[in-house]
Design a protein around this motif. Structure first.
Motif, PDB file in Angstrom:
ATOM      1  N   THR A   8       0.684  -1.143  -0.079  1.00 42.74           N
ATOM      2  CA  THR A   8       0.130  -0.055  -0.010  1.00 42.74           C
ATOM      3  C   THR A   8       0.844   1.351   0.038  1.00 42.74           C
ATOM      4  O   THR A   8       0.525   2.434  -0.227  1.00 42.74           O
ATOM      5  CB  THR A   8      -0.912   0.092   1.195  1.00 42.74           C
ATOM      6  OG1 THR A   8      -0.248   0.035   2.550  1.00 42.74           O
ATOM      7  CG2 THR A   8      -1.704  -1.100   1.342  1.00 42.74           C
ATOM      8  N   ALA A   9       2.155   1.129   0.130  1.00 43.50           N
ATOM      9  CA  ALA A   9       3.026   2.279   0.377  1.00 43.50           C
ATOM     10  C   ALA A   9       3.321   2.811  -0.925  1.00 43.50           C
ATOM     11  O   ALA A   9       3.582   2.144  -1.977  1.00 43.50           O
ATOM     12  CB  ALA A   9       4.407   1.960   0.768  1.00 43.50           C
ATOM     13  N   ARG A  10       3.378   4.084  -1.094  1.00 39.73           N
ATOM     14  CA  ARG A  10       3.989   4.668  -2.325  1.00 39.73           C
ATOM     15  C   ARG A  10       5.039   5.960  -2.038  1.00 39.73           C
ATOM     16  O   ARG A  10       4.597   6.646  -0.916  1.00 39.73           O
ATOM     17  CB  ARG A  10       2.908   5.448  -2.949  1.00 39.73           C
ATOM     18  CG  ARG A  10       1.706   4.454  -3.515  1.00 39.73           C
ATOM     19  CD  ARG A  10       0.829   5.108  -4.602  1.00 39.73           C
ATOM     20  NE  ARG A  10       0.283   6.327  -4.326  1.00 39.73           N
ATOM     21  CZ  ARG A  10      -0.431   7.017  -5.185  1.00 39.73           C
ATOM     22  NH1 ARG A  10      -0.902   6.398  -6.448  1.00 39.73           N
ATOM     23  NH2 ARG A  10      -0.878   8.335  -4.922  1.00 39.73           N
ATOM     24  N   HIS A  11       5.952   6.113  -2.777  1.00 39.69           N
ATOM     25  CA  HIS A  11       6.945   7.143  -2.316  1.00 39.69           C
ATOM     26  C   HIS A  11       6.402   8.381  -2.771  1.00 39.69           C
ATOM     27  O   HIS A  11       5.468   8.622  -4.030  1.00 39.69           O
ATOM     28  CB  HIS A  11       8.105   6.935  -3.565  1.00 39.69           C
ATOM     29  CG  HIS A  11       8.966   5.759  -2.780  1.00 39.69           C
ATOM     30  ND1 HIS A  11       9.836   6.016  -1.939  1.00 39.69           N
ATOM     31  CD2 HIS A  11       9.064   4.498  -2.986  1.00 39.69           C
ATOM     32  CE1 HIS A  11      10.440   5.126  -1.444  1.00 39.69           C
ATOM     33  NE2 HIS A  11      10.120   4.087  -2.238  1.00 39.69           N
ATOM     34  N   VAL A  12       6.554   9.360  -2.067  1.00 40.30           N
ATOM     35  CA  VAL A  12       6.326  10.791  -2.354  1.00 40.30           C
ATOM     36  C   VAL A  12       7.551  11.831  -2.049  1.00 40.30           C
ATOM     37  O   VAL A  12       8.355  11.206  -1.693  1.00 40.30           O
ATOM     38  CB  VAL A  12       5.039  11.229  -1.389  1.00 40.30           C
ATOM     39  CG1 VAL A  12       4.064  10.385  -1.661  1.00 40.30           C
ATOM     40  CG2 VAL A  12       5.388  11.410  -0.036  1.00 40.30           C
ATOM     41  N   HIS A  13       7.055  13.207  -2.233  1.00 40.34           N
ATOM     42  CA  HIS A  13       8.051  13.882  -1.799  1.00 40.34           C
ATOM     43  C   HIS A  13       7.635  14.565  -0.359  1.00 40.34           C
ATOM     44  O   HIS A  13       6.460  14.285   0.091  1.00 40.34           O
ATOM     45  CB  HIS A  13       8.106  15.008  -2.815  1.00 40.34           C
ATOM     46  CG  HIS A  13       8.920  14.797  -4.143  1.00 40.34           C
ATOM     47  ND1 HIS A  13       8.244  14.713  -5.097  1.00 40.34           N
ATOM     48  CD2 HIS A  13      10.242  14.640  -4.218  1.00 40.34           C
ATOM     49  CE1 HIS A  13       9.148  14.303  -6.060  1.00 40.34           C
ATOM     50  NE2 HIS A  13      10.427  14.480  -5.375  1.00 40.34           N
ATOM     51  N   GLU A  14       8.159  15.781  -0.120  1.00 42.00           N
ATOM     52  CA  GLU A  14       7.712  15.889   0.914  1.00 42.00           C
ATOM     53  C   GLU A  14       6.459  16.998   0.676  1.00 42.00           C
ATOM     54  O   GLU A  14       6.059  17.864   0.927  1.00 42.00           O
ATOM     55  CB  GLU A  14       8.503  16.762   1.878  1.00 42.00           C
ATOM     56  CG  GLU A  14       9.911  16.666   1.807  1.00 42.00           C
ATOM     57  CD  GLU A  14      10.112  17.879   2.787  1.00 42.00           C
ATOM     58  OE1 GLU A  14      11.251  17.764   3.175  1.00 42.00           O
ATOM     59  OE2 GLU A  14       9.363  18.665   2.677  1.00 42.00           O
ATOM     60  N   VAL A 229      -3.795  11.095   2.268  1.00 37.64           N
ATOM     61  CA  VAL A 229      -3.576  11.559   3.719  1.00 37.64           C
ATOM     62  C   VAL A 229      -2.195  10.729   4.196  1.00 37.64           C
ATOM     63  O   VAL A 229      -1.694  11.437   4.829  1.00 37.64           O
ATOM     64  CB  VAL A 229      -4.831  10.929   4.626  1.00 37.64           C
ATOM     65  CG1 VAL A 229      -4.100  10.974   6.053  1.00 37.64           C
ATOM     66  CG2 VAL A 229      -6.107  11.767   4.652  1.00 37.64           C
ATOM     67  N   GLY A 230      -1.894   9.561   3.668  1.00 40.74           N
ATOM     68  CA  GLY A 230      -0.619   9.017   4.080  1.00 40.74           C
ATOM     69  C   GLY A 230       0.519   9.716   3.441  1.00 40.74           C
ATOM     70  O   GLY A 230       1.553  10.157   4.140  1.00 40.74           O
ATOM     71  N   ARG A 231       0.265  10.336   2.057  1.00 38.81           N
ATOM     72  CA  ARG A 231       1.411  11.115   1.582  1.00 38.81           C
ATOM     73  C   ARG A 231       1.550  12.468   2.234  1.00 38.81           C
ATOM     74  O   ARG A 231       2.611  12.874   2.411  1.00 38.81           O
ATOM     75  CB  ARG A 231       1.311  11.126   0.051  1.00 38.81           C
ATOM     76  CG  ARG A 231       1.089   9.903  -0.469  1.00 38.81           C
ATOM     77  CD  ARG A 231       1.190   9.944  -2.123  1.00 38.81           C
ATOM     78  NE  ARG A 231       0.474  11.042  -2.744  1.00 38.81           N
ATOM     79  CZ  ARG A 231      -0.748  11.094  -3.015  1.00 38.81           C
ATOM     80  NH1 ARG A 231      -1.457   9.812  -2.765  1.00 38.81           N
ATOM     81  NH2 ARG A 231      -1.404  12.000  -3.761  1.00 38.81           N
ATOM     82  N   TYR A 232       0.395  12.813   2.683  1.00 37.60           N
ATOM     83  CA  TYR A 232       0.368  14.388   3.511  1.00 37.60           C
ATOM     84  C   TYR A 232       1.006  14.135   4.763  1.00 37.60           C
ATOM     85  O   TYR A 232       1.679  15.166   4.989  1.00 37.60           O
ATOM     86  CB  TYR A 232      -1.331  14.695   3.553  1.00 37.60           C
ATOM     87  CG  TYR A 232      -1.378  15.837   4.113  1.00 37.60           C
ATOM     88  CD1 TYR A 232      -0.648  17.250   3.745  1.00 37.60           C
ATOM     89  CD2 TYR A 232      -2.355  16.284   5.023  1.00 37.60           C
ATOM     90  CE1 TYR A 232      -0.977  18.416   4.348  1.00 37.60           C
ATOM     91  CE2 TYR A 232      -2.792  17.415   5.698  1.00 37.60           C
ATOM     92  CZ  TYR A 232      -2.013  18.537   5.214  1.00 37.60           C
ATOM     93  OH  TYR A 232      -2.234  19.873   5.618  1.00 37.60           O
ATOM     94  N   ALA A 233       0.806  12.948   5.493  1.00 45.40           N
ATOM     95  CA  ALA A 233       1.545  12.927   6.753  1.00 45.40           C
ATOM     96  C   ALA A 233       2.927  12.684   6.688  1.00 45.40           C
ATOM     97  O   ALA A 233       3.734  13.389   7.340  1.00 45.40           O
ATOM     98  CB  ALA A 233       0.913  11.692   7.355  1.00 45.40           C
ATOM     99  N   ARG A 270       2.763   3.200   5.701  1.00 46.01           N
ATOM    100  CA  ARG A 270       1.969   1.872   6.040  1.00 46.01           C
ATOM    101  C   ARG A 270       1.050   1.976   7.163  1.00 46.01           C
ATOM    102  O   ARG A 270       0.464   0.733   7.607  1.00 46.01           O
ATOM    103  CB  ARG A 270       2.929   0.662   6.245  1.00 46.01           C
ATOM    104  CG  ARG A 270       3.753   0.612   4.717  1.00 46.01           C
ATOM    105  CD  ARG A 270       4.805  -0.622   4.986  1.00 46.01           C
ATOM    106  NE  ARG A 270       5.376  -0.820   3.634  1.00 46.01           N
ATOM    107  CZ  ARG A 270       6.683  -0.266   3.404  1.00 46.01           C
ATOM    108  NH1 ARG A 270       7.318   0.455   4.073  1.00 46.01           N
ATOM    109  NH2 ARG A 270       7.279  -0.551   2.101  1.00 46.01           N
ATOM    110  N   CYS A 271       0.754   2.918   7.826  1.00 37.40           N
ATOM    111  CA  CYS A 271       0.105   3.040   8.987  1.00 37.40           C
ATOM    112  C   CYS A 271      -1.580   3.100   8.598  1.00 37.40           C
ATOM    113  O   CYS A 271      -1.826   3.927   7.768  1.00 37.40           O
ATOM    114  CB  CYS A 271       0.341   4.153   9.750  1.00 37.40           C
ATOM    115  SG  CYS A 271       2.133   4.214  10.245  1.00 37.40           S
TER     116      CYS A 271
END
Length: 288
Positions: A8-14, A229-233, A270-271
């Motif tokens: 479920t994880a995806r790479h992002v920037h900040e 939301v995961g990427r935002y966090a 992954r949370c």
């Protein structure tokens, strides 16, 4: 803290405007903020006491355009002039607003300059999370007052603080980590951003406005959360680390870095029990 499958994880920037970071990263985090909080931004624009609706709007310190796009949507008969000092942010806004390009004017300008470019005579000026960055916000408020059409409205939106994402007691090896990071950030902001917690209602009145309304929008988005939301966090906690690192213990820093490691099974991506908790306050002030 619960974690989902690694798939479920995806790479992002900040987010936040306080710190110097790569413009691309900053643009992305502003875009994520707009995506996750779109409903709340729309509720603010819907609340504004504007009557039949303005024809000319100025968005001061528009960033990548969350406010500009919401205003274009809320007021389909209006033209929006979006002002920012960042060419990268303005370019991103132009890309996102391609379908409404005929109603959007882009102006690159430093709002701390004594002389502003010609922004017309708007009936509505919007400033979201930008007023506290002004070197002399009282002067800026007077400039907006003089810019507005008689009877025009100034909407000032300010964040109550950096958003929270982790559940209470997380992470297991360093409970309360996020609050300690926030305490460090608050000390940093008190030094670097002195107008962050200004009394905007009083300042608006002193600048000649009549404050017609004040509203606090509470954001509490609980799990299950969207991928955004995961990427935002992740992006927000990365930015938080940049300010808090020097004040953290080695144990706290290690725990934070595990959350930020996108290859780790403990990655924040992954949370499954993340949330978004924050507040935004808006003042609606009239040039009478």
């Amino acid at each position: 803290m619960n974690h989902a499958s690694p798939h479920t994880a995806r790479h992002v920037h900040e987010h936040e405007h306080e710190h110097e970071h790569d413009a691309g990263d900053h643009s992305e985090i502003l875009d994520l903020d707009a995506d996750v909080l779109a409903e709340h931004i729309a509720s603010i624009t819907a609340w504004l006491p504007v009557g039949a609706g303005p024809r000319r709007i100025v968005d001061l310190g528009c960033g990548t355009g969350a406010g500009s796009l919401a205003l274009l949507d809320r007021f389909p008969g209006a033209e929006v002039t979006a002002v920012d000092v960042s060419a990268a942010h303005l370019h991103r806004l132009q890309e996102k607003a391609a379908g409404a390009a005929d109603r959007l004017r882009i102006v690159r300008a430093d709002l701390d300059a004594k002389a502003w470019p010609d922004l017309g005579t708007p009936e509505l000026v919007w400033a979201s999370a930008s007023m506290h960055h002004m070197s002399d916000p009282d002067r800026t408020l007077r400039q907006v007052h003089d810019l507005l059409a008689p009877g025009g409205l100034f909407a000032v939106v300010e964040l109550a603080g950096f958003p929270r994402f982790l559940p209470v007691g997380a992470p297991e090896e360093a409970p309360g980590l996020e609050e300690r990071c926030h305490a460090a950030l608050d000390r940093h902001r008190a030094e670097q951003v002195p107008h962050r917690d200004a009394d905007w209602g009083t300042k608006l009145t002193q600048a000649g406005f009549t404050v017609e309304g004040e509203r606090t929008v509470t954001v509490d988005i609980g799990p299950p959360h969207t991928d955004a939301v995961g990427r935002y966090a992740l992006s927000s906690l990365r930015r938080l680390r940049g300010s808090a690192a020097s004040a953290l213990t080695a144990g706290d820093l290690a725990a934070l870095d595990r959350l930020l490691d996108t290859d780790s099974p403990h990655s924040v991506l992954r949370c499954t029990d993340l949330g978004v908790r924050t507040e935004r306050t808006v003042w609606a002030a009239r040039r009478t």
